[in-house]
Design a protein around this motif. Structure first.
Motif, PDB file in Angstrom:
ATOM      1  N   GLY A 168      -0.002 -40.591  41.093  1.00 63.23           N
ATOM      2  CA  GLY A 168       0.237 -40.829  42.507  1.00 63.23           C
ATOM      3  C   GLY A 168      -0.558 -39.838  43.328  1.00 63.23           C
ATOM      4  O   GLY A 168      -0.468 -38.631  43.101  1.00 63.23           O
ATOM      5  N   VAL A 169      -1.362 -40.335  44.277  1.00 61.67           N
ATOM      6  CA  VAL A 169      -2.304 -39.457  44.979  1.00 61.67           C
ATOM      7  C   VAL A 169      -2.198 -39.633  46.486  1.00 61.67           C
ATOM      8  O   VAL A 169      -1.731 -40.661  46.987  1.00 61.67           O
ATOM      9  N   SER A 170      -2.642 -38.597  47.184  1.00 60.25           N
ATOM     10  CA  SER A 170      -2.764 -38.675  48.646  1.00 60.25           C
ATOM     11  C   SER A 170      -4.142 -39.238  48.997  1.00 60.25           C
ATOM     12  O   SER A 170      -5.020 -39.365  48.134  1.00 60.25           O
ATOM     13  N   PHE A 171      -4.349 -39.538  50.278  1.00 60.80           N
ATOM     14  CA  PHE A 171      -5.615 -40.126  50.710  1.00 60.80           C
ATOM     15  C   PHE A 171      -6.779 -39.154  50.503  1.00 60.80           C
ATOM     16  O   PHE A 171      -7.919 -39.571  50.304  1.00 60.80           O
ATOM     17  N   THR A 172      -6.498 -37.862  50.539  1.00 61.47           N
ATOM     18  CA  THR A 172      -7.550 -36.853  50.401  1.00 61.47           C
ATOM     19  C   THR A 172      -7.937 -36.580  48.948  1.00 61.47           C
ATOM     20  O   THR A 172      -8.765 -35.708  48.685  1.00 61.47           O
ATOM     21  N   TYR A 173      -7.361 -37.301  48.013  1.00 61.07           N
ATOM     22  CA  TYR A 173      -7.670 -37.087  46.590  1.00 61.07           C
ATOM     23  C   TYR A 173      -9.162 -37.231  46.326  1.00 61.07           C
ATOM     24  O   TYR A 173      -9.754 -36.471  45.561  1.00 61.07           O
ATOM     25  N   LYS A 174      -9.785 -38.186  46.980  1.00 62.24           N
ATOM     26  CA  LYS A 174     -11.221 -38.430  46.783  1.00 62.24           C
ATOM     27  C   LYS A 174     -12.090 -37.320  47.348  1.00 62.24           C
ATOM     28  O   LYS A 174     -13.285 -37.247  47.043  1.00 62.24           O
ATOM     29  N   ASP A 175     -11.505 -36.436  48.192  1.00 63.57           N
ATOM     30  CA  ASP A 175     -12.261 -35.297  48.714  1.00 63.57           C
ATOM     31  C   ASP A 175     -12.335 -34.151  47.715  1.00 63.57           C
ATOM     32  O   ASP A 175     -13.161 -33.248  47.861  1.00 63.57           O
ATOM     33  N   VAL A 176     -11.468 -34.192  46.707  1.00 62.94           N
ATOM     34  CA  VAL A 176     -11.399 -33.115  45.708  1.00 62.94           C
ATOM     35  C   VAL A 176     -11.953 -33.569  44.364  1.00 62.94           C
ATOM     36  O   VAL A 176     -12.685 -32.841  43.697  1.00 62.94           O
ATOM     37  N   TYR A 177     -11.618 -34.777  43.967  1.00 59.88           N
ATOM     38  CA  TYR A 177     -12.040 -35.306  42.669  1.00 59.88           C
ATOM     39  C   TYR A 177     -12.913 -36.552  42.869  1.00 59.88           C
ATOM     40  O   TYR A 177     -12.773 -37.274  43.853  1.00 59.88           O
ATOM     41  N   ASP A 178     -13.783 -36.785  41.889  1.00 57.79           N
ATOM     42  CA  ASP A 178     -14.591 -38.005  41.913  1.00 57.79           C
ATOM     43  C   ASP A 178     -13.713 -39.190  41.525  1.00 57.79           C
ATOM     44  O   ASP A 178     -12.986 -39.138  40.521  1.00 57.79           O
ATOM     45  N   VAL A 179     -13.789 -40.253  42.296  1.00 60.28           N
ATOM     46  CA  VAL A 179     -13.050 -41.483  41.984  1.00 60.28           C
ATOM     47  C   VAL A 179     -14.045 -42.636  41.977  1.00 60.28           C
ATOM     48  O   VAL A 179     -14.169 -43.387  42.956  1.00 60.28           O
ATOM     49  N   PRO A 180     -14.802 -42.776  40.876  1.00 59.67           N
ATOM     50  CA  PRO A 180     -15.806 -43.850  40.828  1.00 59.67           C
ATOM     51  C   PRO A 180     -15.153 -45.222  40.697  1.00 59.67           C
ATOM     52  O   PRO A 180     -14.413 -45.485  39.748  1.00 59.67           O
ATOM     53  N   ILE A 181     -15.407 -46.089  41.672  1.00 62.42           N
ATOM     54  CA  ILE A 181     -14.832 -47.432  41.674  1.00 62.42           C
ATOM     55  C   ILE A 181     -15.888 -48.430  41.214  1.00 62.42           C
ATOM     56  O   ILE A 181     -16.964 -48.531  41.795  1.00 62.42           O
ATOM     57  N   GLY A 182     -15.564 -49.149  40.125  1.00 68.00           N
ATOM     58  CA  GLY A 182     -16.505 -50.139  39.612  1.00 68.00           C
ATOM     59  C   GLY A 182     -16.417 -51.463  40.345  1.00 68.00           C
ATOM     60  O   GLY A 182     -17.411 -52.166  40.504  1.00 68.00           O
ATOM     61  N   ALA A 183     -15.201 -51.817  40.761  1.00 73.24           N
ATOM     62  CA  ALA A 183     -14.995 -53.068  41.497  1.00 73.24           C
ATOM     63  C   ALA A 183     -13.844 -52.859  42.467  1.00 73.24           C
ATOM     64  O   ALA A 183     -12.894 -52.146  42.185  1.00 73.24           O
ATOM     65  N   GLY A 184     -13.930 -53.482  43.628  1.00 71.74           N
ATOM     66  CA  GLY A 184     -12.875 -53.321  44.624  1.00 71.74           C
ATOM     67  C   GLY A 184     -13.094 -52.093  45.486  1.00 71.74           C
ATOM     68  O   GLY A 184     -14.229 -51.729  45.793  1.00 71.74           O
ATOM     69  N   ARG A 185     -12.002 -51.397  45.831  1.00 69.87           N
ATOM     70  CA  ARG A 185     -12.089 -50.283  46.763  1.00 69.87           C
ATOM     71  C   ARG A 185     -10.995 -49.256  46.508  1.00 69.87           C
ATOM     72  O   ARG A 185     -10.070 -49.490  45.713  1.00 69.87           O
ATOM     73  N   PHE A 186     -11.108 -48.119  47.187  1.00 69.05           N
ATOM     74  CA  PHE A 186     -10.072 -47.086  47.147  1.00 69.05           C
ATOM     75  C   PHE A 186      -8.997 -47.430  48.187  1.00 69.05           C
ATOM     76  O   PHE A 186      -9.171 -48.331  49.003  1.00 69.05           O
ATOM     77  N   PHE A 187      -7.889 -46.698  48.149  1.00 64.74           N
ATOM     78  CA  PHE A 187      -6.811 -46.924  49.102  1.00 64.74           C
ATOM     79  C   PHE A 187      -7.268 -46.615  50.536  1.00 64.74           C
ATOM     80  O   PHE A 187      -8.081 -45.714  50.753  1.00 64.74           O
ATOM     81  N   THR A 188      -6.715 -47.333  51.489  1.00 60.68           N
ATOM     82  CA  THR A 188      -6.913 -46.966  52.891  1.00 60.68           C
ATOM     83  C   THR A 188      -5.847 -45.932  53.275  1.00 60.68           C
ATOM     84  O   THR A 188      -4.832 -45.779  52.584  1.00 60.68           O
TER      85      THR A 188
END
Length: 415
Positions: free
Chosen positions: A132-152
Protein backbone atom coordinates in the motif's frame (compact mmCIF):
# COMPACT_ATOMS: atom_id res chain seq x y z
CA UNK A 1 62.72 10.88 -35.84
CA UNK A 2 65.72 8.57 -35.77
CA UNK A 3 64.71 7.31 -32.32
CA UNK A 4 61.20 6.49 -33.57
CA UNK A 5 62.69 4.71 -36.59
CA UNK A 6 65.00 2.62 -34.41
CA UNK A 7 62.14 1.71 -32.08
CA UNK A 8 60.04 0.65 -35.07
CA UNK A 9 62.91 -1.48 -36.38
CA UNK A 10 63.20 -3.04 -32.91
CA UNK A 11 59.54 -3.98 -33.06
CA UNK A 12 60.00 -5.57 -36.50
CA UNK A 13 63.02 -7.57 -35.28
CA UNK A 14 61.00 -8.79 -32.28
CA UNK A 15 58.09 -9.89 -34.48
CA UNK A 16 60.44 -11.72 -36.87
CA UNK A 17 62.04 -13.55 -33.96
CA UNK A 18 58.64 -14.67 -32.63
CA UNK A 19 57.58 -15.85 -36.07
CA UNK A 20 60.82 -17.74 -36.64
CA UNK A 21 60.32 -19.74 -33.43
CA UNK A 22 56.56 -20.28 -33.62
CA UNK A 23 56.38 -23.48 -31.58
CA UNK A 24 58.48 -22.04 -28.77
CA UNK A 25 56.40 -18.86 -28.88
CA UNK A 26 53.13 -20.78 -28.46
CA UNK A 27 54.45 -22.88 -25.59
CA UNK A 28 55.91 -19.92 -23.74
CA UNK A 29 52.73 -17.81 -23.89
CA UNK A 30 50.53 -20.58 -22.47
CA UNK A 31 51.46 -19.65 -18.89
CA UNK A 32 50.41 -16.04 -19.40
CA UNK A 33 47.25 -17.17 -21.19
CA UNK A 34 46.22 -19.33 -18.23
CA UNK A 35 47.10 -16.59 -15.73
CA UNK A 36 45.20 -13.82 -17.49
CA UNK A 37 42.27 -16.19 -18.09
CA UNK A 38 42.16 -17.04 -14.36
CA UNK A 39 42.25 -13.41 -13.20
CA UNK A 40 39.85 -11.93 -15.76
CA UNK A 41 37.47 -14.91 -15.46
CA UNK A 42 37.28 -14.44 -11.69
CA UNK A 43 36.79 -10.66 -12.07
CA UNK A 44 34.13 -11.17 -14.74
CA UNK A 45 32.28 -13.66 -12.55
CA UNK A 46 32.57 -11.41 -9.48
CA UNK A 47 31.45 -8.27 -11.35
CA UNK A 48 28.52 -10.08 -12.96
CA UNK A 49 27.48 -11.65 -9.65
CA UNK A 50 27.76 -8.33 -7.82
CA UNK A 51 25.72 -6.48 -10.46
CA UNK A 52 23.08 -9.22 -10.44
CA UNK A 53 22.76 -9.09 -6.65
CA UNK A 54 22.56 -5.29 -6.62
CA UNK A 55 19.90 -5.40 -9.34
CA UNK A 56 18.02 -7.95 -7.24
CA UNK A 57 18.09 -5.44 -4.38
CA UNK A 58 16.84 -2.58 -6.55
CA UNK A 59 13.64 -2.56 -4.49
CA UNK A 60 15.71 -0.82 -1.76
CA UNK A 61 16.02 2.20 -4.02
CA UNK A 62 18.97 4.42 -4.84
CA UNK A 63 20.05 7.14 -2.41
CA UNK A 64 17.10 6.26 -0.17
CA UNK A 65 16.75 6.38 3.62
CA UNK A 66 13.91 4.70 5.50
CA UNK A 67 12.53 5.11 9.02
CA UNK A 68 12.09 1.64 10.55
CA UNK A 69 12.02 -0.17 13.87
CA UNK A 70 15.11 -2.29 13.15
CA UNK A 71 18.56 -1.51 11.77
CA UNK A 72 19.66 -3.16 8.53
CA UNK A 73 22.77 -4.24 10.46
CA UNK A 74 20.73 -5.92 13.22
CA UNK A 75 21.45 -9.55 13.96
CA UNK A 76 23.62 -11.95 15.91
CA UNK A 77 23.06 -13.86 19.15
CA UNK A 78 23.67 -10.78 21.31
CA UNK A 79 21.27 -8.54 19.40
CA UNK A 80 18.70 -7.00 21.80
CA UNK A 81 15.74 -7.70 19.51
CA UNK A 82 13.29 -7.23 22.38
CA UNK A 83 14.31 -3.58 22.72
CA UNK A 84 13.78 -2.90 19.02
CA UNK A 85 10.54 -4.87 18.96
CA UNK A 86 9.06 -2.61 21.67
CA UNK A 87 9.69 0.51 19.60
CA UNK A 88 6.56 2.27 18.33
CA UNK A 89 5.45 1.83 14.74
CA UNK A 90 5.57 4.71 12.30
CA UNK A 91 2.27 6.54 11.83
CA UNK A 92 0.62 8.40 8.99
CA UNK A 93 0.73 11.55 11.12
CA UNK A 94 4.51 11.25 11.37
CA UNK A 95 4.69 10.83 7.59
CA UNK A 96 2.70 14.01 6.97
CA UNK A 97 4.76 15.85 9.59
CA UNK A 98 8.03 14.86 7.91
CA UNK A 99 6.60 15.52 4.44
CA UNK A 100 5.73 19.08 5.44
CA UNK A 101 8.98 19.85 7.30
CA UNK A 102 11.89 17.93 5.74
CA UNK A 103 13.95 20.19 3.44
CA UNK A 104 16.84 17.88 2.49
CA UNK A 105 14.83 15.28 0.57
CA UNK A 106 13.69 15.17 -3.05
CA UNK A 107 10.75 12.94 -2.14
CA UNK A 108 9.10 11.28 0.85
CA UNK A 109 6.55 8.47 0.99
CA UNK A 110 4.87 5.97 3.30
CA UNK A 111 4.11 2.36 2.46
CA UNK A 112 3.14 -0.93 4.12
CA UNK A 113 3.50 -4.56 3.04
CA UNK A 114 1.64 -7.83 3.47
CA UNK A 115 1.44 -11.24 1.79
CA UNK A 116 -1.88 -12.05 0.16
CA UNK A 117 -3.65 -14.39 -2.22
CA UNK A 118 -5.13 -12.73 -5.31
CA UNK A 119 -8.23 -14.23 -6.92
CA UNK A 120 -9.98 -13.82 -10.23
CA UNK A 121 -12.92 -16.12 -10.82
CA UNK A 122 -11.74 -19.67 -10.17
CA UNK A 123 -8.07 -18.72 -10.53
CA UNK A 124 -5.85 -17.61 -7.67
CA UNK A 125 -2.23 -16.59 -7.13
CA UNK A 126 -0.71 -17.21 -3.68
CA UNK A 127 2.32 -15.68 -2.00
CA UNK A 128 1.79 -12.29 -3.60
CA UNK A 129 3.47 -9.24 -2.08
CA UNK A 130 0.85 -6.53 -1.49
CA UNK A 131 2.09 -2.99 -1.02
CA UNK A 132 0.00 0.00 0.00
CA UNK A 133 1.57 3.27 -1.14
CA UNK A 134 1.04 7.01 -1.08
CA UNK A 135 0.95 9.11 -4.25
CA UNK A 136 4.54 10.24 -3.65
CA UNK A 137 5.87 6.66 -3.80
CA UNK A 138 6.97 7.22 -7.39
CA UNK A 139 9.09 10.18 -6.24
CA UNK A 140 11.24 7.86 -4.11
CA UNK A 141 11.21 4.52 -5.94
CA UNK A 142 11.10 3.58 -9.60
CA UNK A 143 7.69 2.25 -10.64
CA UNK A 144 8.09 1.08 -14.24
CA UNK A 145 4.65 0.57 -15.79
CA UNK A 146 4.50 -1.79 -18.76
CA UNK A 147 0.82 -1.25 -19.51
CA UNK A 148 -1.80 1.10 -18.11
CA UNK A 149 -0.91 3.83 -15.62
CA UNK A 150 0.01 4.70 -12.04
CA UNK A 151 -2.56 5.84 -9.47
CA UNK A 152 -3.94 9.37 -9.66
CA UNK A 153 -3.76 11.57 -6.58
CA UNK A 154 -7.57 11.44 -6.33
CA UNK A 155 -7.53 7.63 -6.28
CA UNK A 156 -4.92 7.67 -3.51
CA UNK A 157 -6.66 10.31 -1.38
CA UNK A 158 -10.10 8.69 -1.71
CA UNK A 159 -8.74 5.15 -1.14
CA UNK A 160 -10.25 3.72 -4.34
CA UNK A 161 -10.16 -0.03 -4.93
CA UNK A 162 -7.76 0.15 -7.88
CA UNK A 163 -4.68 -2.00 -8.25
CA UNK A 164 -1.40 -2.45 -10.12
CA UNK A 165 -0.28 -6.03 -10.73
CA UNK A 166 2.88 -7.86 -11.84
CA UNK A 167 3.30 -9.66 -15.15
CA UNK A 168 3.31 -13.16 -13.61
CA UNK A 169 0.01 -12.45 -11.87
CA UNK A 170 -1.46 -10.96 -15.05
CA UNK A 171 -0.40 -13.98 -17.10
CA UNK A 172 -1.69 -16.42 -14.48
CA UNK A 173 -5.08 -14.83 -13.85
CA UNK A 174 -5.76 -13.28 -17.29
CA UNK A 175 -3.72 -15.45 -19.63
CA UNK A 176 -5.95 -15.01 -22.66
CA UNK A 177 -7.05 -11.40 -22.28
CA UNK A 178 -5.95 -7.87 -21.49
CA UNK A 179 -5.94 -7.46 -17.67
CA UNK A 180 -6.61 -3.70 -17.77
CA UNK A 181 -10.05 -2.91 -16.44
CA UNK A 182 -10.55 -6.47 -15.20
CA UNK A 183 -11.70 -7.34 -11.70
CA UNK A 184 -9.91 -9.38 -9.03
CA UNK A 185 -10.36 -9.95 -5.31
CA UNK A 186 -8.16 -9.60 -2.25
CA UNK A 187 -9.56 -10.70 1.10
CA UNK A 188 -13.07 -10.59 -0.38
CA UNK A 189 -12.82 -7.03 -1.69
CA UNK A 190 -13.07 -6.25 -5.41
CA UNK A 191 -10.30 -4.34 -7.17
CA UNK A 192 -10.03 -3.03 -10.73
CA UNK A 193 -6.73 -3.39 -12.57
CA UNK A 194 -5.44 -0.04 -13.89
CA UNK A 195 -1.85 -1.02 -14.69
CA UNK A 196 0.68 -3.81 -15.08
CA UNK A 197 4.29 -3.47 -13.94
CA UNK A 198 7.06 -3.76 -16.49
CA UNK A 199 8.51 -7.28 -16.45
CA UNK A 200 11.69 -7.65 -14.38
CA UNK A 201 12.56 -11.27 -15.15
CA UNK A 202 14.26 -13.84 -12.92
CA UNK A 203 16.60 -12.64 -10.18
CA UNK A 204 19.65 -14.54 -8.91
CA UNK A 205 18.21 -14.77 -5.41
CA UNK A 206 14.67 -14.97 -4.09
CA UNK A 207 14.26 -11.22 -3.66
CA UNK A 208 11.01 -9.24 -3.95
CA UNK A 209 10.03 -8.80 -7.59
CA UNK A 210 7.33 -6.64 -9.12
CA UNK A 211 6.50 -9.59 -11.39
CA UNK A 212 4.72 -11.19 -8.42
CA UNK A 213 3.62 -8.00 -6.65
CA UNK A 214 0.44 -5.97 -6.42
CA UNK A 215 0.10 -2.36 -5.33
CA UNK A 216 -2.88 -0.44 -3.98
CA UNK A 217 -3.43 3.03 -2.49
CA UNK A 218 -2.26 3.33 1.12
CA UNK A 219 -5.76 4.15 2.39
CA UNK A 220 -7.12 1.06 0.65
CA UNK A 221 -4.44 -1.04 2.32
CA UNK A 222 -5.50 0.22 5.76
CA UNK A 223 -9.05 -1.00 5.04
CA UNK A 224 -7.66 -4.50 4.48
CA UNK A 225 -5.26 -4.54 7.43
CA UNK A 226 -5.04 -2.83 10.80
CA UNK A 227 -1.77 -1.06 10.05
CA UNK A 228 0.37 -0.52 13.13
CA UNK A 229 -0.45 -3.81 14.79
CA UNK A 230 0.78 -7.37 14.40
CA UNK A 231 4.04 -6.29 12.80
CA UNK A 232 2.36 -4.36 9.98
CA UNK A 233 3.91 -1.02 10.88
CA UNK A 234 4.45 1.14 7.80
CA UNK A 235 7.82 2.40 6.59
CA UNK A 236 8.58 6.02 5.79
CA UNK A 237 11.10 6.45 2.98
CA UNK A 238 12.93 9.54 1.72
CA UNK A 239 15.02 10.07 -1.39
CA UNK A 240 18.12 12.11 -0.61
CA UNK A 241 19.44 14.97 -2.67
CA UNK A 242 22.32 14.31 -5.05
CA UNK A 243 24.67 16.78 -3.31
CA UNK A 244 24.06 15.21 0.12
CA UNK A 245 26.94 12.72 0.27
CA UNK A 246 26.08 9.82 2.53
CA UNK A 247 22.69 11.45 3.27
CA UNK A 248 24.29 13.05 6.33
CA UNK A 249 22.23 16.27 6.18
CA UNK A 250 19.00 14.32 5.63
CA UNK A 251 19.78 11.93 8.48
CA UNK A 252 20.49 14.72 10.95
CA UNK A 253 17.38 16.66 9.92
CA UNK A 254 15.04 13.66 10.14
CA UNK A 255 16.51 12.55 13.45
CA UNK A 256 15.89 15.97 14.99
CA UNK A 257 12.35 16.27 13.60
CA UNK A 258 11.30 12.76 14.56
CA UNK A 259 12.71 13.02 18.08
CA UNK A 260 10.73 16.24 18.52
CA UNK A 261 7.58 14.65 17.08
CA UNK A 262 7.83 11.66 19.42
CA UNK A 263 8.65 13.85 22.43
CA UNK A 264 12.00 12.22 23.24
CA UNK A 265 14.08 13.90 25.93
CA UNK A 266 17.75 14.74 25.23
CA UNK A 267 18.86 11.90 27.53
CA UNK A 268 16.65 9.30 25.82
CA UNK A 269 17.98 7.23 22.95
CA UNK A 270 16.30 7.08 19.57
CA UNK A 271 13.31 4.74 19.35
CA UNK A 272 13.62 4.45 15.58
CA UNK A 273 16.27 3.45 13.03
CA UNK A 274 17.33 5.39 9.95
CA UNK A 275 18.42 2.85 7.35
CA UNK A 276 20.24 3.73 4.14
CA UNK A 277 20.16 1.60 1.00
CA UNK A 278 23.87 2.31 0.53
CA UNK A 279 24.65 0.31 3.69
CA UNK A 280 23.68 -2.98 2.08
CA UNK A 281 25.25 -2.04 -1.25
CA UNK A 282 28.54 -1.12 0.43
CA UNK A 283 28.48 -4.33 2.45
CA UNK A 284 28.03 -6.35 -0.73
CA UNK A 285 30.85 -4.38 -2.37
CA UNK A 286 33.18 -5.15 0.56
CA UNK A 287 32.44 -8.87 0.31
CA UNK A 288 33.22 -8.93 -3.39
CA UNK A 289 36.41 -6.93 -2.84
CA UNK A 290 37.65 -9.86 -0.75
CA UNK A 291 36.65 -12.32 -3.48
CA UNK A 292 38.47 -10.17 -6.06
CA UNK A 293 41.57 -10.27 -3.88
CA UNK A 294 41.36 -14.06 -3.87
CA UNK A 295 41.13 -13.92 -7.66
CA UNK A 296 44.39 -11.94 -7.78
CA UNK A 297 46.08 -14.59 -5.64
CA UNK A 298 44.80 -17.48 -7.76
CA UNK A 299 45.67 -15.86 -11.08
CA UNK A 300 48.90 -14.38 -9.68
CA UNK A 301 50.50 -17.80 -9.27
CA UNK A 302 49.65 -18.72 -12.86
CA UNK A 303 51.01 -15.42 -14.15
CA UNK A 304 54.15 -15.85 -12.05
CA UNK A 305 54.78 -19.22 -13.69
CA UNK A 306 54.08 -17.67 -17.10
CA UNK A 307 56.46 -14.79 -16.37
CA UNK A 308 59.28 -17.16 -15.44
CA UNK A 309 58.58 -19.11 -18.62
CA UNK A 310 58.89 -15.98 -20.77
CA UNK A 311 62.07 -14.92 -18.93
CA UNK A 312 63.59 -18.35 -19.52
CA UNK A 313 62.71 -18.25 -23.23
CA UNK A 314 64.22 -14.76 -23.52
CA UNK A 315 67.51 -15.92 -21.95
CA UNK A 316 67.61 -18.77 -24.49
CA UNK A 317 66.82 -16.32 -27.29
CA UNK A 318 69.66 -14.02 -26.23
CA UNK A 319 72.04 -16.98 -26.13
CA UNK A 320 71.02 -18.14 -29.62
CA UNK A 321 71.36 -14.67 -31.15
CA UNK A 322 74.53 -13.55 -29.41
CA UNK A 323 76.56 -13.46 -32.65
CA UNK A 324 73.79 -11.53 -34.42
CA UNK A 325 73.81 -9.01 -31.56
CA UNK A 326 77.58 -8.67 -32.02
CA UNK A 327 77.17 -7.99 -35.74
CA UNK A 328 74.43 -5.43 -35.11
CA UNK A 329 76.55 -3.59 -32.56
CA UNK A 330 79.62 -3.67 -34.82
CA UNK A 331 77.51 -2.03 -37.52
CA UNK A 332 76.56 0.81 -35.16
CA UNK A 333 73.46 -0.47 -33.35
CA UNK A 334 72.98 1.37 -30.06
CA UNK A 335 72.45 -0.39 -26.74
CA UNK A 336 68.86 0.81 -26.50
CA UNK A 337 68.15 -0.68 -29.96
CA UNK A 338 69.20 -4.12 -28.72
CA UNK A 339 67.37 -3.53 -25.43
CA UNK A 340 64.12 -2.59 -27.18
CA UNK A 341 64.45 -5.49 -29.58
CA UNK A 342 64.33 -8.11 -26.80
CA UNK A 343 62.03 -6.12 -24.52
CA UNK A 344 59.42 -5.77 -27.26
CA UNK A 345 59.74 -9.46 -28.01
CA UNK A 346 58.94 -10.30 -24.38
CA UNK A 347 56.07 -7.78 -24.33
CA UNK A 348 54.53 -9.11 -27.54
CA UNK A 349 54.87 -12.67 -26.25
CA UNK A 350 53.07 -11.79 -23.02
CA UNK A 351 50.51 -9.57 -24.75
CA UNK A 352 49.55 -12.31 -27.19
CA UNK A 353 49.08 -14.65 -24.24
CA UNK A 354 46.93 -12.04 -22.51
CA UNK A 355 44.75 -11.53 -25.59
CA UNK A 356 44.27 -15.31 -25.87
CA UNK A 357 43.21 -15.44 -22.20
CA UNK A 358 40.72 -12.59 -22.69
CA UNK A 359 39.27 -14.33 -25.76
CA UNK A 360 38.73 -17.47 -23.67
CA UNK A 361 36.93 -15.41 -21.01
CA UNK A 362 34.78 -13.83 -23.71
CA UNK A 363 33.82 -17.29 -24.95
CA UNK A 364 32.67 -18.44 -21.50
CA UNK A 365 30.30 -15.45 -21.29
CA UNK A 366 28.12 -17.32 -23.79
CA UNK A 367 27.59 -20.15 -21.30
CA UNK A 368 24.06 -20.11 -19.88
CA UNK A 369 24.10 -19.92 -16.08
CA UNK A 370 20.40 -19.50 -15.40
CA UNK A 371 19.56 -16.00 -14.26
CA UNK A 372 23.25 -15.04 -13.92
CA UNK A 373 24.39 -13.21 -17.03
CA UNK A 374 28.17 -13.05 -17.45
CA UNK A 375 29.48 -9.83 -18.99
CA UNK A 376 33.08 -9.08 -19.94
CA UNK A 377 33.47 -5.38 -19.25
CA UNK A 378 35.78 -2.98 -21.08
CA UNK A 379 37.54 -2.29 -17.78
CA UNK A 380 38.43 -5.97 -17.34
CA UNK A 381 39.73 -6.13 -20.92
CA UNK A 382 42.03 -3.15 -20.28
CA UNK A 383 43.10 -4.72 -16.97
CA UNK A 384 44.01 -7.98 -18.70
CA UNK A 385 46.01 -6.23 -21.42
CA UNK A 386 47.74 -4.01 -18.86
CA UNK A 387 48.73 -6.90 -16.60
CA UNK A 388 50.02 -8.99 -19.48
CA UNK A 389 52.07 -6.06 -20.83
CA UNK A 390 53.56 -5.44 -17.40
CA UNK A 391 54.47 -9.14 -17.04
CA UNK A 392 56.19 -8.95 -20.40
CA UNK A 393 58.27 -5.94 -19.35
CA UNK A 394 59.23 -7.48 -16.00
CA UNK A 395 60.09 -10.84 -17.57
CA UNK A 396 62.08 -9.38 -20.44
CA UNK A 397 63.96 -6.51 -18.81
CA UNK A 398 66.84 -8.60 -17.40
CA UNK A 399 67.52 -10.67 -20.59
CA UNK A 400 67.18 -7.50 -22.70
CA UNK A 401 69.61 -5.60 -20.47
CA UNK A 402 72.17 -8.43 -20.65
CA UNK A 403 71.85 -8.48 -24.44
CA UNK A 404 72.30 -4.70 -24.68
CA UNK A 405 75.49 -4.83 -22.57
CA UNK A 406 77.24 -7.54 -24.61
CA UNK A 407 80.64 -6.63 -25.96
CA UNK A 408 80.40 -6.78 -29.78
CA UNK A 409 83.78 -8.50 -30.23
CA UNK A 410 83.07 -11.16 -27.62
CA UNK A 411 79.57 -11.61 -29.01
CA UNK A 412 80.84 -12.25 -32.56
CA UNK A 413 83.38 -14.78 -31.25
CA UNK A 414 80.66 -16.71 -29.40
CA UNK A 415 80.16 -18.98 -32.40
Amino acid sequence: MIVIKLVWESILFALQALKANLTRTILSLLGVTVGIFAIIAVFTLVDSLENNIKNSLSFLGNNVMTVDKFDYSAGGPDFPWWKYFRRPNNTFAEYTFLRDNVRNADGITIFADANVTVQSGNNSYSGTSLKGVSFTYKDVYDVPIGAGRFFTELEINSARNVILIGTKIANSLFSNSDPLGKELKIRGQKFFVIGVFEEEGEALFDTPSKDEAVMVPYGTFTKLYNVGRYGLGPSIAMKGQEDDAGLIALENEVKGLLRAKRGLKPTEEDNFSLNKSEFIMNTIGSIFDVISGAGWVIGGFSILVGGFGIANIMFVSVKERTSIIGLQKSLGAKNYFILFQFLFEAMFLSLIGGIAGIILVYLITFIQLGSLELTLTFGNIILGLGVSSMIGVVSGIVPATLAARLDPVEAIRSN
